[in-house]
Scaffold this motif. Sequence first.
Motif, mmCIF file in Angstrom:
data_model
loop_
_atom_site.group_PDB
_atom_site.id
_atom_site.type_symbol
_atom_site.label_atom_id
_atom_site.label_comp_id
_atom_site.label_asym_id
_atom_site.label_seq_id
_atom_site.Cartn_x
_atom_site.Cartn_y
_atom_site.Cartn_z
ATOM 1 N N LYS A 88 0.801 -1.220 0.000
ATOM 2 C CA LYS A 88 0.000 0.000 0.000
ATOM 3 C C LYS A 88 0.838 1.276 0.000
ATOM 4 C CE LYS A 88 -4.040 -2.079 2.068
ATOM 5 N NZ LYS A 88 -5.050 -2.021 3.101
ATOM 6 N N GLU B 48 1.614 4.714 -1.219
ATOM 7 C CA GLU B 48 0.823 5.723 -1.906
ATOM 8 C C GLU B 48 1.536 7.064 -1.855
ATOM 9 O OE1 GLU B 48 -3.232 6.114 -0.562
ATOM 10 O OE2 GLU B 48 -3.300 3.994 -0.028
ATOM 11 N N ARG B 49 1.402 7.803 -2.938
ATOM 12 C CA ARG B 49 1.899 9.173 -2.970
ATOM 13 C C ARG B 49 0.679 10.079 -2.966
ATOM 14 N NH1 ARG B 49 5.665 12.231 -7.458
ATOM 15 N NH2 ARG B 49 5.665 14.206 -6.361
ATOM 16 N N ARG B 50 0.709 11.041 -2.066
ATOM 17 C CA ARG B 50 -0.384 12.007 -1.953
ATOM 18 C C ARG B 50 0.238 13.396 -2.008
ATOM 19 N NH1 ARG B 50 -3.003 9.059 3.260
ATOM 20 N NH2 ARG B 50 -3.684 7.156 2.200
ATOM 21 N N GLY B 51 0.329 13.948 -3.211
ATOM 22 C CA GLY B 51 0.993 15.240 -3.366
ATOM 23 C C GLY B 51 2.457 15.099 -2.999
ATOM 24 N N SER C 115 3.488 13.993 -0.120
ATOM 25 C CA SER C 115 3.572 13.057 0.998
ATOM 26 C C SER C 115 3.517 11.619 0.500
ATOM 27 C CB SER C 115 2.411 13.281 1.976
ATOM 28 O OG SER C 115 2.494 14.550 2.565
ATOM 29 N N TYR C 116 4.059 10.716 1.309
ATOM 30 C CA TYR C 116 4.089 9.292 0.995
ATOM 31 C C TYR C 116 3.636 8.528 2.230
ATOM 32 C CZ TYR C 116 7.255 11.316 -2.424
ATOM 33 O OH TYR C 116 7.806 12.103 -3.397
ATOM 34 N N VAL C 117 2.848 7.480 2.034
ATOM 35 C CA VAL C 117 2.433 6.605 3.131
ATOM 36 C C VAL C 117 2.579 5.166 2.664
ATOM 37 C CG1 VAL C 117 0.866 8.263 4.210
ATOM 38 C CG2 VAL C 117 -0.007 6.702 2.485
ATOM 39 N N TRP C 118 2.863 4.257 3.593
ATOM 40 C CA TRP C 118 3.007 2.845 3.262
ATOM 41 C C TRP C 118 2.776 2.010 4.504
ATOM 42 C CZ3 TRP C 118 6.874 6.290 3.956
ATOM 43 C CH2 TRP C 118 7.827 5.990 4.927
ATOM 44 N N SER D 223 5.174 7.114 7.145
ATOM 45 C CA SER D 223 4.766 8.274 6.363
ATOM 46 C C SER D 223 5.965 9.208 6.243
ATOM 47 C CB SER D 223 3.592 8.998 7.029
ATOM 48 O OG SER D 223 3.986 9.522 8.287
ATOM 49 N N ARG E 211 6.907 13.280 4.348
ATOM 50 C CA ARG E 211 6.396 14.389 3.556
ATOM 51 C C ARG E 211 7.516 15.348 3.204
ATOM 52 N NH1 ARG E 211 4.611 19.336 6.332
ATOM 53 N NH2 ARG E 211 5.318 19.176 8.482
#
Length: 139
Positions: free
Chosen positions: A77, A79-82, A84-87, A99, A101
Amino acid sequence: MKRTQNLALSLLVAALSLMPVRAMAAGGELWETRSSMEGAAFGHMDLGSSRECRPGNWRDNPEFKTPGDQGECKSKKMERRGGSYVWKFDCGKTKGEGSARMIGPDRLEGQIQMDTPDGHFTLKMNARKVGACKAGAQG
């Protein structure tokens, strides 16, 4: 406890490599990372700083690398959000999420929360671009 600390350090290194590890240096960026770890078993531990060359386009193609000597780890999982990154990751008895950013073009901060057989740990890091990589250098 020692295995958990080794896994924690490996996961921190992996998290810091949201960008590919050991990038070819020519044309790359030199980043300096400072990190620490906290856990009920040992309190706060400063992990010091390190420098690593990363390709100039790492922000566009981030990767979460599972630790090399911890074959049971699986990242999922991502994910790049702008900026920021989460996994999330699963290492058998150790599971967690991370996370990170971007703070402008030259700074990154992040953390990993993980639950292990030895308790809950939080790894924190701050990274900053310190210049360009020299030809032939590696992370």
